[in-house]
Scaffold this motif. Sequence first.
Motif, PDB file in Angstrom:
ATOM      1  N   GLN A   7       0.859  -1.198  -0.005  1.00  0.00           N
ATOM      2  CA  GLN A   7      -0.087  -0.064  -0.025  1.00  0.00           C
ATOM      3  C   GLN A   7       0.969   1.240  -0.193  1.00  0.00           C
ATOM      4  O   GLN A   7       0.212   2.347   0.067  1.00  0.00           O
ATOM      5  CB  GLN A   7      -0.976   0.076   1.146  1.00  0.00           C
ATOM      6  CG  GLN A   7      -1.941  -1.189   1.235  1.00  0.00           C
ATOM      7  CD  GLN A   7      -2.775  -1.011   2.333  1.00  0.00           C
ATOM      8  OE1 GLN A   7      -2.531  -0.796   3.425  1.00  0.00           O
ATOM      9  NE2 GLN A   7      -4.106  -1.482   2.098  1.00  0.00           N
ATOM     10  N   GLY A   8       2.138   1.102  -0.398  1.00  0.00           N
ATOM     11  CA  GLY A   8       3.234   2.124  -0.197  1.00  0.00           C
ATOM     12  C   GLY A   8       3.144   3.071  -1.607  1.00  0.00           C
ATOM     13  O   GLY A   8       2.317   2.836  -2.123  1.00  0.00           O
ATOM     14  N   SER A   9       4.243   3.605  -1.656  1.00  0.00           N
ATOM     15  CA  SER A   9       4.360   4.559  -2.996  1.00  0.00           C
ATOM     16  C   SER A   9       4.545   3.318  -4.039  1.00  0.00           C
ATOM     17  O   SER A   9       5.055   2.349  -3.881  1.00  0.00           O
ATOM     18  CB  SER A   9       5.603   5.383  -2.586  1.00  0.00           C
ATOM     19  OG  SER A   9       6.936   4.632  -2.619  1.00  0.00           O
ATOM     20  N   ASP A  10       4.517   4.057  -5.113  1.00  0.00           N
ATOM     21  CA  ASP A  10       4.649   3.322  -6.335  1.00  0.00           C
ATOM     22  C   ASP A  10       6.318   2.563  -6.629  1.00  0.00           C
ATOM     23  O   ASP A  10       6.409   1.329  -6.619  1.00  0.00           O
ATOM     24  CB  ASP A  10       4.237   3.972  -7.484  1.00  0.00           C
ATOM     25  CG  ASP A  10       3.047   4.233  -7.647  1.00  0.00           C
ATOM     26  OD1 ASP A  10       2.207   3.664  -7.195  1.00  0.00           O
ATOM     27  OD2 ASP A  10       2.843   4.938  -8.836  1.00  0.00           O
ATOM     28  N   PRO A  11       7.207   3.250  -6.090  1.00  0.00           N
ATOM     29  CA  PRO A  11       8.507   2.449  -6.161  1.00  0.00           C
ATOM     30  C   PRO A  11       8.546   1.428  -5.316  1.00  0.00           C
ATOM     31  O   PRO A  11       9.336   0.334  -5.374  1.00  0.00           O
ATOM     32  CB  PRO A  11       9.641   3.881  -5.915  1.00  0.00           C
ATOM     33  CG  PRO A  11       8.839   5.261  -6.287  1.00  0.00           C
ATOM     34  CD  PRO A  11       7.541   4.823  -5.857  1.00  0.00           C
ATOM     35  N   HIS A  12       8.114   1.682  -4.034  1.00  0.00           N
ATOM     36  CA  HIS A  12       7.905   0.598  -2.901  1.00  0.00           C
ATOM     37  C   HIS A  12       7.316  -0.400  -3.376  1.00  0.00           C
ATOM     38  O   HIS A  12       7.825  -1.756  -3.273  1.00  0.00           O
ATOM     39  CB  HIS A  12       7.593   1.292  -1.464  1.00  0.00           C
ATOM     40  CG  HIS A  12       8.058   2.078  -1.061  1.00  0.00           C
ATOM     41  ND1 HIS A  12       7.850   3.159  -0.060  1.00  0.00           N
ATOM     42  CD2 HIS A  12       9.539   2.380  -1.048  1.00  0.00           C
ATOM     43  CE1 HIS A  12       8.900   3.737   0.387  1.00  0.00           C
ATOM     44  NE2 HIS A  12      10.094   3.439   0.027  1.00  0.00           N
ATOM     45  N   LYS A  13       6.149  -0.364  -4.084  1.00  0.00           N
ATOM     46  CA  LYS A  13       5.424  -1.602  -4.534  1.00  0.00           C
ATOM     47  C   LYS A  13       5.906  -1.970  -5.750  1.00  0.00           C
ATOM     48  O   LYS A  13       5.676  -3.394  -5.859  1.00  0.00           O
ATOM     49  CB  LYS A  13       3.730  -0.905  -4.933  1.00  0.00           C
ATOM     50  CG  LYS A  13       2.982  -0.630  -3.709  1.00  0.00           C
ATOM     51  CD  LYS A  13       1.562  -0.482  -4.396  1.00  0.00           C
ATOM     52  CE  LYS A  13       1.317   1.263  -4.770  1.00  0.00           C
ATOM     53  NZ  LYS A  13       0.224   1.486  -5.116  1.00  0.00           N
ATOM     54  N   ALA A  14       6.801  -1.480  -6.336  1.00  0.00           N
ATOM     55  CA  ALA A  14       7.216  -1.899  -7.725  1.00  0.00           C
ATOM     56  C   ALA A  14       8.425  -3.104  -7.251  1.00  0.00           C
ATOM     57  O   ALA A  14       8.649  -4.025  -8.097  1.00  0.00           O
ATOM     58  CB  ALA A  14       7.837  -1.028  -8.611  1.00  0.00           C
ATOM     59  N   ILE A  15       9.137  -2.684  -6.156  1.00  0.00           N
ATOM     60  CA  ILE A  15       9.955  -3.737  -5.768  1.00  0.00           C
ATOM     61  C   ILE A  15       9.648  -5.018  -5.003  1.00  0.00           C
ATOM     62  O   ILE A  15      10.594  -6.013  -4.986  1.00  0.00           O
ATOM     63  CB  ILE A  15      11.211  -3.102  -5.053  1.00  0.00           C
ATOM     64  CG1 ILE A  15      11.002  -2.748  -3.618  1.00  0.00           C
ATOM     65  CG2 ILE A  15      11.848  -2.008  -5.744  1.00  0.00           C
ATOM     66  CD1 ILE A  15      11.575  -2.218  -2.626  1.00  0.00           C
ATOM     67  N   LEU A  16       8.357  -5.164  -4.762  1.00  0.00           N
ATOM     68  CA  LEU A  16       7.854  -6.173  -3.924  1.00  0.00           C
ATOM     69  C   LEU A  16       7.582  -7.522  -4.998  1.00  0.00           C
ATOM     70  O   LEU A  16       6.961  -7.178  -5.996  1.00  0.00           O
ATOM     71  CB  LEU A  16       6.535  -5.832  -3.340  1.00  0.00           C
ATOM     72  CG  LEU A  16       6.724  -4.928  -2.192  1.00  0.00           C
ATOM     73  CD1 LEU A  16       5.264  -4.388  -1.718  1.00  0.00           C
ATOM     74  CD2 LEU A  16       7.588  -5.349  -0.884  1.00  0.00           C
ATOM     75  N   GLU A  17       7.908  -8.474  -4.510  1.00  0.00           N
ATOM     76  CA  GLU A  17       7.701  -9.772  -5.194  1.00  0.00           C
ATOM     77  C   GLU A  17       7.248 -10.785  -4.113  1.00  0.00           C
ATOM     78  O   GLU A  17       7.500 -10.541  -3.029  1.00  0.00           O
ATOM     79  CB  GLU A  17       8.936 -10.254  -5.891  1.00  0.00           C
ATOM     80  CG  GLU A  17       9.222  -9.370  -7.176  1.00  0.00           C
ATOM     81  CD  GLU A  17      10.586  -9.908  -7.702  1.00  0.00           C
ATOM     82  OE1 GLU A  17      11.455 -10.764  -7.016  1.00  0.00           O
ATOM     83  OE2 GLU A  17      11.021  -9.603  -8.927  1.00  0.00           O
ATOM     84  N   TRP A  18       6.660 -12.128  -4.829  1.00  0.00           N
ATOM     85  CA  TRP A  18       6.186 -13.122  -3.820  1.00  0.00           C
ATOM     86  C   TRP A  18       7.643 -13.821  -3.463  1.00  0.00           C
ATOM     87  O   TRP A  18       8.364 -13.991  -4.164  1.00  0.00           O
ATOM     88  CB  TRP A  18       5.209 -13.804  -4.660  1.00  0.00           C
ATOM     89  CG  TRP A  18       3.915 -13.384  -4.957  1.00  0.00           C
ATOM     90  CD1 TRP A  18       3.680 -13.072  -6.359  1.00  0.00           C
ATOM     91  CD2 TRP A  18       2.927 -12.782  -4.181  1.00  0.00           C
ATOM     92  NE1 TRP A  18       2.377 -12.387  -6.376  1.00  0.00           N
ATOM     93  CE2 TRP A  18       2.016 -12.269  -4.852  1.00  0.00           C
ATOM     94  CE3 TRP A  18       2.803 -13.064  -2.775  1.00  0.00           C
ATOM     95  CZ2 TRP A  18       0.703 -11.833  -4.441  1.00  0.00           C
ATOM     96  CZ3 TRP A  18       1.716 -12.259  -2.240  1.00  0.00           C
ATOM     97  CH2 TRP A  18       0.654 -11.794  -3.015  1.00  0.00           C
ATOM     98  N   SER A  19       7.439 -13.984  -2.116  1.00  0.00           N
ATOM     99  CA  SER A  19       8.531 -14.809  -1.727  1.00  0.00           C
ATOM    100  C   SER A  19       8.815 -16.206  -2.436  1.00  0.00           C
ATOM    101  O   SER A  19       9.940 -16.647  -2.706  1.00  0.00           O
ATOM    102  CB  SER A  19       8.656 -15.082  -0.251  1.00  0.00           C
ATOM    103  OG  SER A  19       7.469 -15.592   0.154  1.00  0.00           O
TER     104      SER A  19
END
Length: 168
Positions: A7-19
């Motif tokens: 739910q963070g900023s776009d750059p933060h969301k963009a680096i998230l991946e499923w473990s």
Amino acid sequence: SMLVSYQGSDPHKAILEWSEGYEADEWTEFWLKIEMTGYMPGGLDKLSWDERIAALDQHREQIIAGVRDPYGAKWWQSKKNVKKPWLWLAAAREWVRLYVDNDPNRITHARTHIDATCSGQQYFAGLICRCLSTAQQVNLIKAELPADIYTNVLQVMLGQLEKVKDTI
């Protein structure tokens, strides 16, 4: 905030991946493309799935160029082409890896999503009321074109106001 979350900023969301990754299958390319169109302007998110894919396919070479040279390729950097560049680039990179470069590692950790259209109404339509017509208006049920409950409610209200106007 510096907290990285979905739910963070776009750059933060963009680096998230499923473990834990999953193997790319016949649907993975489709959902990566739908993900990319969600970050592009021009009302693509209001088009049918097929129209969204066709619009994206028109920019195949620009997408590949943007992934290969994100600093040098200007097409994806323009807000008239991509409105959420960090999220778009994350999906585009995974699409190029899997379906252009045909990486033999078919495990993907990419996070894709579809933005809820009226999640409160979706909750009531699907879980509480089990109302088919409301479920259609909030895209819980597949239709040829996505529905827009806000526009439909506005049209009904304008029709009602027109009736009242004649009585005043």
